[in-house]
Design a protein around this motif. Structure first.
Motif, PDB file in Angstrom:
ATOM      1  N   SER A  30      -1.847  -1.313   4.126  1.00 51.10           N
ATOM      2  CA  SER A  30      -1.258  -1.888   2.920  1.00 51.10           C
ATOM      3  C   SER A  30      -0.646  -3.249   3.166  1.00 51.10           C
ATOM      4  CB  SER A  30      -0.188  -0.937   2.369  1.00 51.10           C
ATOM      5  OG  SER A  30      -0.755   0.303   2.002  1.00 51.10           O
ATOM      6  N   CYS A  57      -6.116   8.193  -5.952  1.00 51.00           N
ATOM      7  CA  CYS A  57      -5.801   6.962  -5.234  1.00 51.00           C
ATOM      8  C   CYS A  57      -5.588   7.281  -3.755  1.00 51.00           C
ATOM      9  CB  CYS A  57      -4.558   6.322  -5.839  1.00 51.00           C
ATOM     10  SG  CYS A  57      -3.960   4.868  -4.968  1.00 51.00           S
ATOM     11  N   THR A 112       5.778  -2.322   0.382  1.00 47.26           N
ATOM     12  CA  THR A 112       5.805  -1.628  -0.905  1.00 47.26           C
ATOM     13  C   THR A 112       7.226  -1.188  -1.213  1.00 47.26           C
ATOM     14  OG1 THR A 112       4.802   0.163  -2.202  1.00 47.26           O
ATOM     15  CG2 THR A 112       5.334   0.647   0.075  1.00 47.26           C
ATOM     16  N   ARG A 122      -4.975   4.468  -1.432  1.00 45.73           N
ATOM     17  CA  ARG A 122      -4.107   3.430  -0.859  1.00 45.73           C
ATOM     18  C   ARG A 122      -3.736   2.429  -1.947  1.00 45.73           C
ATOM     19  NH1 ARG A 122      -2.230   2.154   3.979  1.00 45.73           N
ATOM     20  NH2 ARG A 122      -3.494   3.765   4.969  1.00 45.73           N
ATOM     21  N   ARG A 123      -2.562   1.818  -1.744  1.00 50.61           N
ATOM     22  CA  ARG A 123      -2.061   0.809  -2.683  1.00 50.61           C
ATOM     23  C   ARG A 123      -1.777  -0.482  -1.920  1.00 50.61           C
ATOM     24  NH1 ARG A 123       1.489   0.925  -7.549  1.00 50.61           N
ATOM     25  NH2 ARG A 123       1.347   3.189  -7.521  1.00 50.61           N
ATOM     26  N   HIS A 183      -2.661   3.210 -13.743  1.00 51.87           N
ATOM     27  CA  HIS A 183      -1.698   2.153 -13.422  1.00 51.87           C
ATOM     28  C   HIS A 183      -0.602   2.177 -14.476  1.00 51.87           C
ATOM     29  CE1 HIS A 183      -3.496  -0.328 -10.130  1.00 51.87           C
ATOM     30  NE2 HIS A 183      -4.618   0.225 -10.542  1.00 51.87           N
ATOM     31  N   ASP A 193       1.369  -4.177 -11.190  1.00 51.16           N
ATOM     32  CA  ASP A 193       1.203  -2.892 -10.509  1.00 51.16           C
ATOM     33  C   ASP A 193       0.284  -2.973  -9.297  1.00 51.16           C
ATOM     34  OD1 ASP A 193       1.968  -0.225 -10.323  1.00 51.16           O
ATOM     35  OD2 ASP A 193       0.185   0.491 -11.356  1.00 51.16           O
ATOM     36  N   THR A 201      -0.244   5.319  -0.789  1.00 49.01           N
ATOM     37  CA  THR A 201      -0.437   5.222  -2.237  1.00 49.01           C
ATOM     38  C   THR A 201       0.864   5.065  -3.004  1.00 49.01           C
ATOM     39  OG1 THR A 201      -0.363   7.630  -2.501  1.00 49.01           O
ATOM     40  CG2 THR A 201      -2.502   6.639  -2.056  1.00 49.01           C
ATOM     41  N   SER A 202       1.993   5.185  -2.306  1.00 48.76           N
ATOM     42  CA  SER A 202       3.314   5.153  -2.955  1.00 48.76           C
ATOM     43  C   SER A 202       3.424   6.226  -4.030  1.00 48.76           C
ATOM     44  CB  SER A 202       3.583   3.766  -3.560  1.00 48.76           C
ATOM     45  OG  SER A 202       3.562   2.771  -2.573  1.00 48.76           O
ATOM     46  N   LYS A 241      -5.057  -0.728  -6.355  1.00 45.21           N
ATOM     47  CA  LYS A 241      -5.229   0.618  -5.835  1.00 45.21           C
ATOM     48  C   LYS A 241      -6.692   0.823  -5.483  1.00 45.21           C
ATOM     49  CE  LYS A 241      -1.563   2.934  -8.497  1.00 45.21           C
ATOM     50  NZ  LYS A 241      -1.274   4.048  -9.448  1.00 45.21           N
ATOM     51  N   GLU A 280       0.289  -4.189  -2.423  1.00 48.18           N
ATOM     52  CA  GLU A 280       1.265  -4.825  -3.307  1.00 48.18           C
ATOM     53  C   GLU A 280       1.894  -6.079  -2.720  1.00 48.18           C
ATOM     54  OE1 GLU A 280       3.407  -1.532  -5.945  1.00 48.18           O
ATOM     55  OE2 GLU A 280       3.712  -1.170  -3.804  1.00 48.18           O
TER      56      GLU A 280
END
Length: 811
Positions: A750, A708, A233, A710-711, A663, A696, A310-311, A699, A713
């Motif tokens: 992630s 949120c 991320t 966790r994300r 988002h 984006d 989750t950034s 999530k 990417e």
């Protein structure tokens, strides 16, 4: 104030120390004095006199403590010497009236800007110019000299799980992963930013490497066993701060509070000066949720606590919010764990010759507030008397005209067909003779045994993710949507040319073709009985189909909807059809009657009735929709073109809560963790849902807190609406990608598990088989590919209906 940042000690120095590396550990902290002397203070006793260490002839530019708690060793560096001091031994010699002495381990290295010990304290990395020197901490020996950066090296850190790996950052805006055994470069990054990289940090539990730059950019890479780094991320402190402020304003508005006006705020740069793990001890003991992904960033205006999963920012401790502090802008940070669930921070002032010791109590950091109250997919009470869910469809009884003439035209027999008397057939010559020695059909017995076995078979709760290709089919047109039946035996495939295909789950044989729409298919949904299904299209129509007819039983169109249908499905145990068009959410009752009159062949006997129409807040158009049909649930999740997520309570027919700016772009796909009839999860797991948006990533959210958690990417999604799916066991997430791959993630990490390559075009759609570990992908150029698990077995195409598992399994 709930978040506590306290000043334990403030020292006025004889010169500016804003860009010097200072040292701090659990028991001591150290700063230079008069340029050439080292002062060592106790963090536990502020009244104790500092230990004075002398031996340098040039100005001291860097200080650091060892990683081990005993013995406590300190390394100091100047242009002439690099010296290692045993603090307890030096204290003892000072108390005896002797001169404290250290061990010179390096001579004439030049100006050293950064020092770092390995985790066994046997080696020291010293950064000078464009070179990183690896020194022995016991004797004057240079073990390795690492050169190759095009600019000055700004930091060097040893890998905690492998002391033979070193990572360096440089002003050339790259980082390198070194093999200390051979001085070879395992990995060199691309140019990450327009600004120099300043610092790096390891997360040992996740095997992650984090680096930050002077313009507030933060990158997280996974460091695999092959020593190759993969981007997990990327974060921007300024953007995270803006999102955090908007979130705080939303929460305050919902709570009826007023935040302080931001008119007097001054925008400043946010360099990443130092990073450290931020994990409350109560999490280790199990008193709170485990937040291993929290880490803190020391910047010029304060301390930023970031949730790496989750950034997003958890909280920010600004210096300006604490007027009693002796510092307003920071030049350097040194962070160390303290006592009683706290962290100690030695911070030098950017513009004044001042150093302060700060303490942060981790238990005061708390959790980010949720937008509105939490919910659950499981209803806590029955529907209200006037609830839309109580609406019923009145079925009309068929009306037959009355016959005239009493018993006229009554049948003489009670059967439609009458057996012949046999007068015209030849007389029978052979009487009845029984059949003996008849063998049963072994194939039918095996088939029955196979059916029974599959009935009792559960979805493996601890199996591996499907990643082995086993079947490929070309459908010529781009695959717009995919849907498995509840028993995992059939697949619905909607195409871009308005065609609907029905395949067996093993993709063998010719599919059944259903034609009825005029534009691409946008949504598909199976009924629980698997005897009928619905399809929605861009042609503003919805059709319900049955197995026994090639024509739809119900057609909902004819200008019923003014905008394309963005989501449609069966809802509330097949009682309703739920669909979204424009800003409206429609709830329809229906009744299927597949009988047809040959004379009035086009007369539709099936009926549908509008049970309710609900509008989103601010009348924003709905872009995606999700609800659970496998059990009674009052919750419907919709996503709006204003980037929001809205929670509808269908028991009341109102929007119960809203998450604004979920988002950075409008959400095009939302998927709930619905499980399947073959698997059972912990009840709280069904409150998770997944959203995807262009540019984006994905999530995953918790409905109980509406935040949120966790994300993801790693995949590429720049313009196409790539869909995502959650496995029936709730352990894996799959998503399409524009790099001609499908990605499979572990829901707890992630970083991706598998990158399913060799697709011929963008993977638009993914779907998990609810009965067996299989993953189906559909591409933009019309290719279907089936993946299986290495440890899972396939479900035969002739199995009977699913049996619900009652085992209590925990993900």
């Amino acid at each position: 104030m709930a978040k506590m940042l306290t000043e334990k000690l403030s020292l006025t120095c004889d010169r500016l120390l804003s860009h010097r590396q200072l040292a701090c550990c659990y028991s001591y902290f150290s700063i230079p004095r008069h340029g050439k002397e080292v002062l060592v203070y106790s963090t536990k006793d502020g009244q104790q006199k500092p230990l004075v260490l002398t031996g340098h002839h040039g100005d001291i530019s860097a200080l650091t403590f060892g990683k081990r708690s005993s013995p406590v060793i300190l390394c100091s560096a100047s242009a002439d010497y690099v010296i290692v001091w045993d603090i307890e031994l030096c204290q003892k010699r000072t108390q005896e009236g002797k001169v404290a002495a250290g061990t010179v381990i390096g001579t004439l290295l030049g100006e050293v800007v950064h020092l770092s010990f390995c985790f066994s304290d046997a080696r020291v990395a010293a950064c000078t110019g464009a070179t990183a020197c690896i020194l022995s901490s016991k004797r004057p020996e240079t073990i390795r000299t690492l050169t190759g950066h095009l600019g000055p090296v700004t930091s060097a850190e040893f890998c905690p799980w492998n002391n033979d790996i070193l990572v360096t950052t440089s002003e050339d805006r790259t980082f390198r992963v070194w093999d200390l055994k051979t001085e070879a470069v395992f990995f060199q990054s691309f140019v990450l930013s327009a600004s120099p990289l300043l610092t790096t940090y390891f997360l040992e539990e996740d095997r992650h490497l984090i680096t930050g730059s002077t313009d507030g950019q933060v990158w997280c890479f996974s460091l695999s066993d092959d020593h190759k780094c993969h981007l997990v991320t990327k974060m921007d402190l300024e953007k995270m701060e803006k999102r955090h402020q908007m979130h705080q304003e939303t929460v305050s508005h919902q709570a009826g509070c007023v935040l302080k006006s931001s008119a007097d705020k001054v925008e400043t740069s946010k360099p990443v000066l130092k990073m450290a793990l931020c994990r409350p001890l109560s999490d280790i003991n199990g008193d709170q949720e485990n937040d291993n992904s929290w880490f803190c960033i020391g910047s010029s205006d304060g301390l930023y606590v970031v949730d790496l999963a989750t950034s997003e920012l958890v909280t920010v401790l600004y210096f300006k919010d604490y007027p009693k502090l002796s510092i307003t802008m920071a030049g350097s940070w040194t962070i160390s764990p303290g006592c009683d669930n706290s962290m100690l921070m030695l911070v030098s002032s950017l513009f004044t010759p001042c150093v302060v010791m700060l303490e942060v109590h981790l238990c005061d950091l708390g959790r980010p507030l949720a937008c509105g109250k939490g919910f659950s997919v499981f209803p806590s009470s029955p529907p209200l008397p006037n609830s839309p869910l109580n609406t019923e469809l009145k079925k009309k009884e068929p009306s037959h005209p009355k016959k005239k003439g009493g018993v006229k035209d009554q049948p003489l027999v009670f059967h439609c067909n009458v057996k012949s008397s046999g007068y015209t057939s030849a007389p029978r010559r052979i009487m009845f003779s029984p059949k003996t020695n008849v063998q049963k059909n072994s194939s039918s017995r095996k088939k029955a045994d196979g059916n029974t076995g599959s009935l009792l078979k559960d979805y493996p709760a601890d199996g591996v993710a499907p990643a082995i290709p086993c079947a490929d089919v070309s459908v010529k047109k781009h695959v717009s949507c995919l849907q498995y039946s509840g028993d995992g035996k059939q697949i619905l495939c909607g195409l871009g040319d308005s065609t609907l295909l029905l395949y067996k789950s093993c993709l063998t044989g010719a599919p059944a073709v259903y034609i009825g729409h005029d534009k691409p298919i946008s949504s598909l949904s199976w009924s629980l009985s698997r005897q009928w299904w619905l399809s929605a299209s861009e042609d503003l129509s919805l059709q319900i189909w049955t197995h026994c007819n090639s024509e739809p039983a119900i057609i909902m169109g004819d200008k019923m909807f003014s905008k394309p249908i963005r989501g449609a499905q069966f809802y509330y145990l097949d009682k309703f059809v739920l669909l979204a068009s424009g800003p409206s959410l429609y709830l329809y009752l229906y009744n299927l009657d597949i009988t047809r009159d040959d004379i009035k062949r086009y007369h539709q006997r099936s009926v549908s009735k509008l049970a309710g129409c609900f509008t989103t807040t601010s009348a924003t158009d709905i872009t995606a929709l999700s609800a659970i049909n496998d059990f009674f649930s009052h919750i419907v999740l919709v996503c709006g073109s204003d980037r929001s997520i809205q929670v509808f309570d269908m028991n009341k027919g109102t929007v119960a809560s809203e998450v604004p700016d979920a988002h950075s772009r409008a959400i095009h796909c939302i998927t709930q963790n619905k499980g399947s009839a073959f698997s059972s999860q912990a009840p709280d797991s069904y409150n998770l849902f997944l959203t995807s948006a262009v540019t984006d990533g994905m999530k995953i959210w918790d409905l109980r807190t509406l935040r949120c958690v966790r994300r993801y990417e790693n995949h590429v999604n720049r313009c196409q609406p790539c869909s995502s799916a959650i496995s029936p066991c709730g352990r894996f997430i799959a998503t399409g990608s524009e790099d001609n791959c499908a990605y499979v993630y572990d829901i707890r990490s992630s970083n991706y598990l598998h990158r399913l390559q060799k697709h011929s075009d963008t993977v638009l759609n993914v779907a998990f088989n609810p009965a067996t570990p299989q993953l189906l992908t559909g591409t933009l150029d019309g290719k279907l590919r089936l993946f299986k698990s290495s440890s899972g077995s396939s479900l035969s195409c002739d199995t009977s209906a699913a049996v619900h598992s009652v085992l209590n399994k925990t993900v």
